[in-house]
Design a protein around this motif. Structure first.
Motif, PDB file in Angstrom:
ATOM      1  N   ALA A 208       3.138  22.810  16.974  1.00 17.89           N
ATOM      2  CA  ALA A 208       2.473  22.578  18.265  1.00 17.89           C
ATOM      3  C   ALA A 208       3.446  22.024  19.298  1.00 17.89           C
ATOM      4  O   ALA A 208       3.281  22.261  20.497  1.00 17.89           O
ATOM      5  CB  ALA A 208       1.301  21.617  18.094  1.00 17.89           C
TER       6      ALA A 208
ATOM      7  N   ASP B 219       1.600  18.662  24.376  1.00 20.61           N
ATOM      8  CA  ASP B 219       1.058  19.666  23.471  1.00 20.61           C
ATOM      9  C   ASP B 219       0.637  19.051  22.143  1.00 20.61           C
ATOM     10  O   ASP B 219      -0.406  19.399  21.591  1.00 20.61           O
ATOM     11  CB  ASP B 219       2.055  20.808  23.259  1.00 20.61           C
ATOM     12  CG  ASP B 219       3.487  20.347  23.065  1.00 20.61           C
ATOM     13  OD1 ASP B 219       3.741  19.126  23.006  1.00 20.61           O
ATOM     14  OD2 ASP B 219       4.377  21.210  22.987  1.00 20.61           O
TER      15      ASP B 219
ATOM     16  N   LYS C  82      -3.249  18.737  20.779  1.00 24.17           N
ATOM     17  CA  LYS C  82      -3.643  19.281  19.471  1.00 24.17           C
ATOM     18  C   LYS C  82      -4.347  18.222  18.642  1.00 24.17           C
ATOM     19  O   LYS C  82      -5.425  18.466  18.089  1.00 24.17           O
ATOM     20  CB  LYS C  82      -2.436  19.819  18.709  1.00 24.17           C
ATOM     21  CG  LYS C  82      -2.824  20.262  17.294  1.00 24.17           C
ATOM     22  CD  LYS C  82      -1.740  20.931  16.570  1.00 24.17           C
ATOM     23  CE  LYS C  82      -2.144  21.396  15.180  1.00 24.17           C
ATOM     24  NZ  LYS C  82      -3.469  21.978  15.035  1.00 24.17           N
TER      25      LYS C  82
ATOM     26  N   ASP D  76      -8.224  18.273  17.423  1.00 21.62           N
ATOM     27  CA  ASP D  76      -8.537  18.338  15.990  1.00 21.62           C
ATOM     28  C   ASP D  76      -9.317  17.107  15.528  1.00 21.62           C
ATOM     29  O   ASP D  76     -10.262  17.226  14.745  1.00 21.62           O
ATOM     30  CB  ASP D  76      -7.249  18.474  15.171  1.00 21.62           C
ATOM     31  CG  ASP D  76      -6.556  19.812  15.381  1.00 21.62           C
ATOM     32  OD1 ASP D  76      -7.181  20.729  15.957  1.00 21.62           O
ATOM     33  OD2 ASP D  76      -5.379  19.928  14.984  1.00 21.62           O
TER      34      ASP D  76
END
Length: 108
Positions: free
Chosen positions: A58, A67, A71, A75
């Motif tokens: 990522a 980024d 992520k 998640d």
């Protein structure tokens, strides 16, 4: 002229070495961060290994840490973990220090 060229080559080599070192430390940091997040999500050992790799991947999406933060936040939110963006950023800093410490101790 030769001294200047030698110095220039030396500076280029040092820059390349420094960039490689920072890349290795960032990858280690991301693995540590992925392991932390996987623990919060209750992933198995195999899932944790895959997730750590996904967090490292990522980081290639854009420059900086946004980024990775995006992520993890996505998640962890999807997994109903009560973690804020500030918590993730604090853990990112903590993992940065730990990754650098581990890298330096490995170099001895």
């Amino acid at each position: 002229m030769t001294d200047f060229k030698d110095r220039e080559r030396g500076e280029e080599s040092k820059f390349a070495f420094d960039q490689e070192t920072e890349f290795k430390i960032a990858a280690r940091r991301n693995r540590l961060l992925g392991e932390w997040a996987a623990g919060l999500m209750g992933l198995t050992e195999e899932e944790t290994d895959a997730y750590k790799k996904a967090v490292v991947q990522a980081d290639f999406e854009e420059a900086g840490d946004e980024d990775v933060v995006r992520k993890l936040l996505g998640d962890l939110t999807a997994a109903d973990c009560d973690v804020s963006e500030a918590d993730i950023r604090a853990k990112l800093e903590e993992c940065s220090v730990e990754a650098r410490r581990q890298f330096m101790s490995d170099q001895k």
